[in-house]
Write a protein that holds these residues in place. Structure first.
Motif, PDB file in Angstrom:
ATOM      1  N   THR A   1      56.707  44.729  64.013  1.00 50.51           N
ATOM      2  CA  THR A   1      57.828  43.788  64.042  1.00 50.51           C
ATOM      3  C   THR A   1      57.473  42.485  63.343  1.00 50.51           C
ATOM      4  N   CYS A   2      56.241  42.048  63.482  1.00 51.29           N
ATOM      5  CA  CYS A   2      55.809  40.802  62.836  1.00 51.29           C
ATOM      6  C   CYS A   2      55.853  40.895  61.314  1.00 51.29           C
ATOM      7  N   TYR A   3      55.719  42.085  60.767  1.00 51.81           N
ATOM      8  CA  TYR A   3      55.678  42.248  59.320  1.00 51.81           C
ATOM      9  C   TYR A   3      57.000  42.700  58.712  1.00 51.81           C
ATOM     10  N   LEU A   4      58.076  42.627  59.469  1.00 54.56           N
ATOM     11  CA  LEU A   4      59.379  43.059  58.940  1.00 54.56           C
ATOM     12  C   LEU A   4      59.866  42.212  57.771  1.00 54.56           C
ATOM     13  N   LEU A   5      59.633  40.931  57.830  1.00 55.19           N
ATOM     14  CA  LEU A   5      60.126  40.019  56.797  1.00 55.19           C
ATOM     15  C   LEU A   5      58.958  39.350  56.098  1.00 55.19           C
ATOM     16  N   PRO A   6      59.003  39.155  54.829  1.00 58.48           N
ATOM     17  CA  PRO A   6      60.059  39.559  53.905  1.00 58.48           C
ATOM     18  C   PRO A   6      59.996  41.063  53.672  1.00 58.48           C
ATOM     19  N   PRO A   7      61.120  41.658  53.274  1.00 65.36           N
ATOM     20  CA  PRO A   7      61.141  43.103  53.000  1.00 65.36           C
ATOM     21  C   PRO A   7      60.141  43.451  51.895  1.00 65.36           C
ATOM     22  N   ARG A   8      59.529  44.579  52.027  1.00 65.69           N
ATOM     23  CA  ARG A   8      58.556  45.045  51.029  1.00 65.69           C
ATOM     24  C   ARG A   8      58.552  46.560  51.001  1.00 65.69           C
ATOM     25  N   LYS A   9      57.764  47.113  50.118  1.00 69.21           N
ATOM     26  CA  LYS A   9      57.648  48.562  50.042  1.00 69.21           C
ATOM     27  C   LYS A   9      57.016  49.075  51.333  1.00 69.21           C
ATOM     28  N   ILE A  10      57.459  50.239  51.765  1.00 70.51           N
ATOM     29  CA  ILE A  10      56.953  50.826  53.008  1.00 70.51           C
ATOM     30  C   ILE A  10      55.436  51.000  52.952  1.00 70.51           C
ATOM     31  N   GLY A  11      54.906  51.406  51.820  1.00 69.01           N
ATOM     32  CA  GLY A  11      53.460  51.588  51.699  1.00 69.01           C
ATOM     33  C   GLY A  11      52.690  50.296  51.927  1.00 69.01           C
ATOM     34  N   ASP A  12      53.184  49.197  51.371  1.00 72.21           N
ATOM     35  CA  ASP A  12      52.535  47.893  51.564  1.00 72.21           C
ATOM     36  C   ASP A  12      52.620  47.474  53.026  1.00 72.21           C
ATOM     37  N   TYR A  13      53.801  47.671  53.590  1.00 72.52           N
ATOM     38  CA  TYR A  13      54.044  47.344  54.990  1.00 72.52           C
ATOM     39  C   TYR A  13      53.081  48.139  55.875  1.00 72.52           C
ATOM     40  N   HIS A  14      52.984  49.411  55.611  1.00 75.38           N
ATOM     41  CA  HIS A  14      52.114  50.289  56.398  1.00 75.38           C
ATOM     42  C   HIS A  14      50.655  49.845  56.308  1.00 75.38           C
ATOM     43  N   ASP A  15      50.204  49.523  55.105  1.00 73.49           N
ATOM     44  CA  ASP A  15      48.812  49.101  54.922  1.00 73.49           C
ATOM     45  C   ASP A  15      48.502  47.842  55.727  1.00 73.49           C
ATOM     46  N   GLN A  16      49.417  46.880  55.743  1.00 78.47           N
ATOM     47  CA  GLN A  16      49.204  45.649  56.507  1.00 78.47           C
ATOM     48  C   GLN A  16      49.156  45.929  58.006  1.00 78.47           C
ATOM     49  N   VAL A  17      50.036  46.780  58.463  1.00 76.15           N
ATOM     50  CA  VAL A  17      50.077  47.112  59.890  1.00 76.15           C
ATOM     51  C   VAL A  17      48.799  47.839  60.295  1.00 76.15           C
ATOM     52  N   VAL A  18      48.409  48.825  59.522  1.00 79.33           N
ATOM     53  CA  VAL A  18      47.197  49.585  59.840  1.00 79.33           C
ATOM     54  C   VAL A  18      45.981  48.663  59.887  1.00 79.33           C
ATOM     55  N   ALA A  19      45.908  47.707  58.984  1.00 82.85           N
ATOM     56  CA  ALA A  19      44.784  46.764  58.973  1.00 82.85           C
ATOM     57  C   ALA A  19      44.732  45.947  60.267  1.00 82.85           C
ATOM     58  N   LYS A  20      45.882  45.658  60.858  1.00 89.91           N
ATOM     59  CA  LYS A  20      45.926  44.850  62.082  1.00 89.91           C
ATOM     60  C   LYS A  20      45.713  45.648  63.359  1.00 89.91           C
ATOM     61  N   VAL A  21      46.014  46.939  63.337  1.00 89.63           N
ATOM     62  CA  VAL A  21      45.894  47.723  64.567  1.00 89.63           C
ATOM     63  C   VAL A  21      44.611  48.548  64.633  1.00 89.63           C
ATOM     64  N   ARG A  22      43.770  48.457  63.613  1.00 89.41           N
ATOM     65  CA  ARG A  22      42.502  49.187  63.672  1.00 89.41           C
ATOM     66  C   ARG A  22      41.577  48.571  64.721  1.00 89.41           C
ATOM     67  N   ALA A  23      40.673  49.350  65.223  1.00 94.43           N
ATOM     68  CA  ALA A  23      39.811  48.948  66.335  1.00 94.43           C
ATOM     69  C   ALA A  23      39.033  47.666  66.028  1.00 94.43           C
ATOM     70  N   GLU A  24      38.536  47.534  64.816  1.00 92.80           N
ATOM     71  CA  GLU A  24      37.746  46.345  64.479  1.00 92.80           C
ATOM     72  C   GLU A  24      38.587  45.072  64.593  1.00 92.80           C
ATOM     73  N   THR A  25      39.824  45.138  64.163  1.00 96.15           N
ATOM     74  CA  THR A  25      40.711  43.981  64.227  1.00 96.15           C
ATOM     75  C   THR A  25      41.128  43.705  65.669  1.00 96.15           C
ATOM     76  N   GLN A  26      41.337  44.757  66.438  1.00 95.88           N
ATOM     77  CA  GLN A  26      41.672  44.584  67.851  1.00 95.88           C
ATOM     78  C   GLN A  26      40.508  43.938  68.601  1.00 95.88           C
ATOM     79  N   ALA A  27      39.287  44.317  68.267  1.00 97.95           N
ATOM     80  CA  ALA A  27      38.115  43.720  68.910  1.00 97.95           C
ATOM     81  C   ALA A  27      38.065  42.215  68.622  1.00 97.95           C
TER      82      ALA A  27
END
Length: 137
Positions: A44-70
């Protein structure tokens, strides 16, 4: 997550009798719920500004990976109450094995964060939102 979005407000609908049993839930269950809540929050935090789904996905995955959660847990630790610290400990102690690519300590910290988020999602959404807002400030 350094953007201007103020955060997402979570609200869960449960009956009063259900709140009495939250403390009986296992850390694994709380982490399971917390994982889903955290990913939805990050998406939800990355909804705006609109972007390509692939870019959006990459940013989300980077934030929810275990290292970032730690790292997120380390950032939140100074703000945690005694009860929240206990939930984090329960989550850490419940994570006894981990994927090969991770160190056990990182996996335990990520699971601890997910456990805390799951607990707060079910117990105190106002507090959950305060802590999540701390991560984006």
């Amino acid at each position: 997550m350094s953007h201007s979005r103020p955060g997402v407000y979570f609200q869960v609908m449960m009956e009063a009798k259900d709140y009495e049993n939250i403390d009986r839930l296992s850390p694994a269950f709380l982490a399971y719920i917390g994982d889903a809540v955290y990913e939805l929050y990050v998406r939800t935090c990355y909804l705006l500004p609109p972007r390509k789904i692939g870019d959006y996905h990459d940013q989300v995955v980077a934030k929810v990976r275990a290292e970032t959660q730690a790292k997120a847990l380390q950032q939140l630790t100074p703000y945690l109450t005694t009860v929240e610290q206990d939930i984090v400990r329960r989550g850490r102690n419940a994570a006894t094995s981990c994927p090969r690519r991770l160190k056990l300590e990182i996996y335990q910290q990520a699971t601890s964060l997910e456990t805390l988020i799951g607990y707060l999602y079910l117990q105190d959404t106002h507090r959950l939102n305060e802590l999540l807002h701390t991560l984006i400030s």
